[in-house]
Design a protein around this motif. Sequence first.
Motif, PDB file in Angstrom:
ATOM      1  N   ARG A 183       0.819  -1.208   0.000  1.00 12.34           N
ATOM      2  CA  ARG A 183       0.000   0.000   0.000  1.00 12.34           C
ATOM      3  C   ARG A 183       0.856   1.263   0.000  1.00 12.34           C
ATOM      4  O   ARG A 183       0.386   2.333   0.369  1.00 12.34           O
ATOM      5  CB  ARG A 183      -0.942  -0.001   1.211  1.00 12.34           C
ATOM      6  CG  ARG A 183      -1.943  -1.135   1.189  1.00 12.34           C
ATOM      7  CD  ARG A 183      -3.034  -0.950   2.216  1.00 12.34           C
ATOM      8  NE  ARG A 183      -4.087  -1.930   2.034  1.00 12.34           N
ATOM      9  CZ  ARG A 183      -5.315  -1.817   2.534  1.00 12.34           C
ATOM     10  NH1 ARG A 183      -5.632  -0.748   3.256  1.00 12.34           N
ATOM     11  NH2 ARG A 183      -6.234  -2.755   2.321  1.00 12.34           N
ATOM     12  N   LYS A 234      -0.735   5.041  -3.116  1.00 11.10           N
ATOM     13  CA  LYS A 234      -2.159   5.162  -2.863  1.00 11.10           C
ATOM     14  C   LYS A 234      -2.797   5.993  -3.973  1.00 11.10           C
ATOM     15  O   LYS A 234      -2.221   6.978  -4.433  1.00 11.10           O
ATOM     16  CB  LYS A 234      -2.420   5.807  -1.502  1.00 11.10           C
ATOM     17  CG  LYS A 234      -2.056   4.916  -0.318  1.00 11.10           C
ATOM     18  CD  LYS A 234      -2.298   5.622   1.008  1.00 11.10           C
ATOM     19  CE  LYS A 234      -2.272   4.664   2.181  1.00 11.10           C
ATOM     20  NZ  LYS A 234      -0.997   3.959   2.341  1.00 11.10           N
ATOM     21  N   TYR A 285      -4.628   0.594  -4.115  1.00  7.61           N
ATOM     22  CA  TYR A 285      -3.282   0.536  -3.528  1.00  7.61           C
ATOM     23  C   TYR A 285      -2.348  -0.222  -4.460  1.00  7.61           C
ATOM     24  O   TYR A 285      -2.771  -1.059  -5.266  1.00  7.61           O
ATOM     25  CB  TYR A 285      -3.319  -0.179  -2.172  1.00  7.61           C
ATOM     26  CG  TYR A 285      -4.409   0.282  -1.247  1.00  7.61           C
ATOM     27  CD1 TYR A 285      -4.263   1.447  -0.485  1.00  7.61           C
ATOM     28  CD2 TYR A 285      -5.594  -0.439  -1.122  1.00  7.61           C
ATOM     29  CE1 TYR A 285      -5.261   1.880   0.371  1.00  7.61           C
ATOM     30  CE2 TYR A 285      -6.601  -0.022  -0.269  1.00  7.61           C
ATOM     31  CZ  TYR A 285      -6.429   1.131   0.475  1.00  7.61           C
ATOM     32  OH  TYR A 285      -7.429   1.556   1.319  1.00  7.61           O
ATOM     33  N   GLU A 294      -9.686  -1.045  -3.405  1.00  8.05           N
ATOM     34  CA  GLU A 294     -10.217  -1.319  -2.079  1.00  8.05           C
ATOM     35  C   GLU A 294     -11.499  -2.155  -2.207  1.00  8.05           C
ATOM     36  O   GLU A 294     -12.387  -1.828  -2.991  1.00  8.05           O
ATOM     37  CB  GLU A 294     -10.511   0.002  -1.353  1.00  8.05           C
ATOM     38  CG  GLU A 294     -11.326  -0.099  -0.105  1.00  8.05           C
ATOM     39  CD  GLU A 294     -10.705  -0.991   0.957  1.00  8.05           C
ATOM     40  OE1 GLU A 294     -11.435  -1.868   1.466  1.00  8.05           O
ATOM     41  OE2 GLU A 294      -9.517  -0.809   1.259  1.00  8.05           O
ATOM     42  N   LYS A 352     -13.988  -2.483  -0.370  1.00  9.88           N
ATOM     43  CA  LYS A 352     -15.235  -1.851   0.076  1.00  9.88           C
ATOM     44  C   LYS A 352     -15.554  -0.579  -0.702  1.00  9.88           C
ATOM     45  O   LYS A 352     -16.367   0.229  -0.249  1.00  9.88           O
ATOM     46  CB  LYS A 352     -15.157  -1.569   1.579  1.00  9.88           C
ATOM     47  CG  LYS A 352     -15.071  -2.838   2.417  1.00  9.88           C
ATOM     48  CD  LYS A 352     -15.116  -2.535   3.910  1.00  9.88           C
ATOM     49  CE  LYS A 352     -15.064  -3.822   4.718  1.00  9.88           C
ATOM     50  NZ  LYS A 352     -15.132  -3.549   6.182  1.00  9.88           N
ATOM     51  N   ASN A 353     -14.925  -0.395  -1.864  1.00  8.44           N
ATOM     52  CA  ASN A 353     -15.279   0.740  -2.717  1.00  8.44           C
ATOM     53  C   ASN A 353     -16.765   0.718  -3.050  1.00  8.44           C
ATOM     54  O   ASN A 353     -17.360  -0.360  -3.128  1.00  8.44           O
ATOM     55  CB  ASN A 353     -14.468   0.692  -4.024  1.00  8.44           C
ATOM     56  CG  ASN A 353     -13.076   1.258  -3.881  1.00  8.44           C
ATOM     57  OD1 ASN A 353     -12.815   2.068  -3.022  1.00  8.44           O
ATOM     58  ND2 ASN A 353     -12.177   0.818  -4.752  1.00  8.44           N
ATOM     59  N   LEU A 372     -15.736   4.598  -1.467  1.00 14.36           N
ATOM     60  CA  LEU A 372     -15.557   5.129  -0.125  1.00 14.36           C
ATOM     61  C   LEU A 372     -15.959   6.584  -0.001  1.00 14.36           C
ATOM     62  O   LEU A 372     -16.250   7.064   1.094  1.00 14.36           O
ATOM     63  CB  LEU A 372     -14.080   4.988   0.300  1.00 14.36           C
ATOM     64  CG  LEU A 372     -13.491   3.584   0.314  1.00 14.36           C
ATOM     65  CD1 LEU A 372     -12.058   3.646   0.834  1.00 14.36           C
ATOM     66  CD2 LEU A 372     -14.318   2.639   1.172  1.00 14.36           C
ATOM     67  N   SER A 417      -8.857  12.366   6.078  1.00 16.50           N
ATOM     68  CA  SER A 417      -8.914  11.012   6.623  1.00 16.50           C
ATOM     69  C   SER A 417      -7.673  10.722   7.446  1.00 16.50           C
ATOM     70  O   SER A 417      -6.583  11.225   7.145  1.00 16.50           O
ATOM     71  CB  SER A 417      -9.017   9.994   5.478  1.00 16.50           C
ATOM     72  OG  SER A 417      -8.890   8.667   5.956  1.00 16.50           O
ATOM     73  N   ASP A 437      -6.770   7.451   7.830  1.00 19.37           N
ATOM     74  CA  ASP A 437      -6.281   6.139   7.387  1.00 19.37           C
ATOM     75  C   ASP A 437      -6.466   5.863   5.892  1.00 19.37           C
ATOM     76  O   ASP A 437      -6.206   4.761   5.429  1.00 19.37           O
ATOM     77  CB  ASP A 437      -6.968   5.030   8.189  1.00 19.37           C
ATOM     78  CG  ASP A 437      -8.494   5.088   8.080  1.00 19.37           C
ATOM     79  OD1 ASP A 437      -9.006   5.893   7.267  1.00 19.37           O
ATOM     80  OD2 ASP A 437      -9.169   4.341   8.805  1.00 19.37           O
ATOM     81  N   PHE A 491      -9.118   5.450   4.436  1.00 13.82           N
ATOM     82  CA  PHE A 491     -10.279   4.572   4.277  1.00 13.82           C
ATOM     83  C   PHE A 491     -11.559   5.255   4.766  1.00 13.82           C
ATOM     84  O   PHE A 491     -12.562   5.302   4.066  1.00 13.82           O
ATOM     85  CB  PHE A 491     -10.056   3.262   5.029  1.00 13.82           C
ATOM     86  CG  PHE A 491     -11.198   2.299   4.930  1.00 13.82           C
ATOM     87  CD1 PHE A 491     -11.374   1.535   3.779  1.00 13.82           C
ATOM     88  CD2 PHE A 491     -12.104   2.147   5.965  1.00 13.82           C
ATOM     89  CE1 PHE A 491     -12.444   0.643   3.667  1.00 13.82           C
ATOM     90  CE2 PHE A 491     -13.166   1.261   5.871  1.00 13.82           C
ATOM     91  CZ  PHE A 491     -13.338   0.508   4.720  1.00 13.82           C
ATOM     92  N   HIS A 492     -11.502   5.811   5.971  1.00 13.97           N
ATOM     93  CA  HIS A 492     -12.641   6.544   6.508  1.00 13.97           C
ATOM     94  C   HIS A 492     -12.445   8.025   6.184  1.00 13.97           C
ATOM     95  O   HIS A 492     -11.454   8.624   6.597  1.00 13.97           O
ATOM     96  CB  HIS A 492     -12.747   6.354   8.017  1.00 13.97           C
ATOM     97  CG  HIS A 492     -12.926   4.934   8.439  1.00 13.97           C
ATOM     98  ND1 HIS A 492     -11.847   4.111   8.720  1.00 13.97           N
ATOM     99  CD2 HIS A 492     -14.046   4.181   8.597  1.00 13.97           C
ATOM    100  CE1 HIS A 492     -12.297   2.902   9.053  1.00 13.97           C
ATOM    101  NE2 HIS A 492     -13.624   2.920   9.000  1.00 13.97           N
ATOM    102  N   TRP A 493     -13.400   8.600   5.445  1.00 10.19           N
ATOM    103  CA  TRP A 493     -13.256   9.983   4.982  1.00 10.19           C
ATOM    104  C   TRP A 493     -14.359  10.864   5.551  1.00 10.19           C
ATOM    105  O   TRP A 493     -15.507  10.433   5.680  1.00 10.19           O
ATOM    106  CB  TRP A 493     -13.279  10.034   3.452  1.00 10.19           C
ATOM    107  CG  TRP A 493     -12.052   9.423   2.848  1.00 10.19           C
ATOM    108  CD1 TRP A 493     -11.867   8.116   2.512  1.00 10.19           C
ATOM    109  CD2 TRP A 493     -10.822  10.096   2.554  1.00 10.19           C
ATOM    110  NE1 TRP A 493     -10.599   7.926   2.008  1.00 10.19           N
ATOM    111  CE2 TRP A 493      -9.937   9.128   2.020  1.00 10.19           C
ATOM    112  CE3 TRP A 493     -10.389  11.409   2.658  1.00 10.19           C
ATOM    113  CZ2 TRP A 493      -8.652   9.428   1.609  1.00 10.19           C
ATOM    114  CZ3 TRP A 493      -9.108  11.723   2.245  1.00 10.19           C
ATOM    115  CH2 TRP A 493      -8.257  10.743   1.734  1.00 10.19           C
TER     116      TRP A 493
END
Length: 531
Positions: free
Chosen positions: A177, A180, A200, A210, A212-213, A215, A253, A255, A257-259
Amino acid sequence: MQTTFWLSIVLALATLSLHSSVLAQSRQAPPGMFKELDDEIVGKAIVLHGKQLFIDNYVIESLSGAKKVLNQPVKHPKNPLVRRDKPWEEKLSSPFGYGAVVRDERDGLYKIWYQIWHDDKDAAGSLGYVTSPDGIVWEKPITDLQAGNNWATFEPKEPWVSGAGVMIDSAEKNPDRRFKMMYLAKPDGKLSSLQSCVAYSADGVHWKPELKNPLIPYSDTQIAPYWDARLNRFVAYLRFGPPNVRIISRIESEDFFHWSPKVTVVQKSKLDAPFSTELYTMGAMPYHGVYIGVLNTYHGETIKPIPDDQPWMDRTDNQLTFSRDGVTWQRVLKDGAISAAELRGERDWKQAAQQATFLPYGEFRKDWDWGQIYPHHPPLVVGDEIRFYYTGITGRHWHTYHKDTRDSGIGLATLRLDGFVSVNAGEEPGTLTTKSLVFLGDTLVVNANATGGSLTVEALDPEGKVIEGFGIADCTPITTDSVRHVLKWQDNADCHLLQGRPIKLRFHLKNTNLYAFEPGIRHNHYLQSYD
């Protein structure tokens, strides 16, 4: 005899000890070496850390006979540096679009990822990849062995990829990763499915989306991410939406991931009205405690025939934006940043808009980049210059309606270090006086071009009185061009007597362009302790 010998030794040591003690007690620090500071002493003075620019008036109290000037980057004479020259590029509608650029410290290579448009209907999008040892001469390495081209690959394969913003995360512990990306995808190939995603990569070539896209909420143009060490967070700028609105929003964010939810930070204003300007994209970078943004401005969108006296219609160029916190942004006009309140005021906004161009498109129907300019994210500081890579396009935005022949390439424009906005004076001398300042250091360093002119500086106390030893007559004039002039008073660069106390600096300019100044620490002020 022995007793006399030892007695003489003892007396000698005692004398030496007494002499050393007297010397130690008489040893004193140079005047002004140590100072006390508290909130009462500092008062309303600005405590400086690092370089000070003149894009806004943060450190400027007054200008007299001098003016602030927005400077434009100089386009490279060999542009376009990257062009259509491979067999697999022949049938592409436009081989170059939105771009992202980095310099990879591990292998010393400059790397660009760029949007590829396959056809005029935008039915498919891919991501091209080029590298360079110097940022001038670029290569297209074969990255997809099966297809035999220089396109990045996705696992699993994405049906449509666009608007990629790529960064290197030097703190990432997972090697897979290290690179990015934030990008746009159309899972079913239709505009209605457009979504903002993350991917990544270990090498910048082979990407894994990702799982879980998506995001981030929808964005219809490039997403520009970077790491903000000051905030200890990732930050990205992207378009507002849904619905699709051409204004600039911001997310952050911890990480990648969480925005956070979007916050709109650059909106259309009176500056944009004269040329029906839309705010297409913005890339930004931290720069010496402030933030510099390059705003992609799209003027006069139309598919109708364009009158000959309005050649600016349906074309894009770039303007400059500025922020001190990365959240509240100011537009930059010909004489520097302008506040939101000033944007709502009255002035000749047509003239202001014409003079606000930072990176212009080329000469109409003549230059390779005459139609559209798309800045690559982010600008890069390389030595004593700032590099702005960009995609240039011949032909206007809706080129098929205007019957423009469209091609594209990647170009470069460079700006002097700190060179965004300078304070200039001509043959008639001018001055810049700062607000009350406090700095820690022993040297003042100035970025200025005084070739054919002169620059001197005097230091004032908060009441405006010249500090002894730091007047104009004491200052050695600067008469050359350098990004790192070291100021001298009485032929001495050590100005520790000015540190740790509220002062003002008054710059005297004649035929000089002043770009920045900063307190420096150049000397070793070690003092031997008492014995």
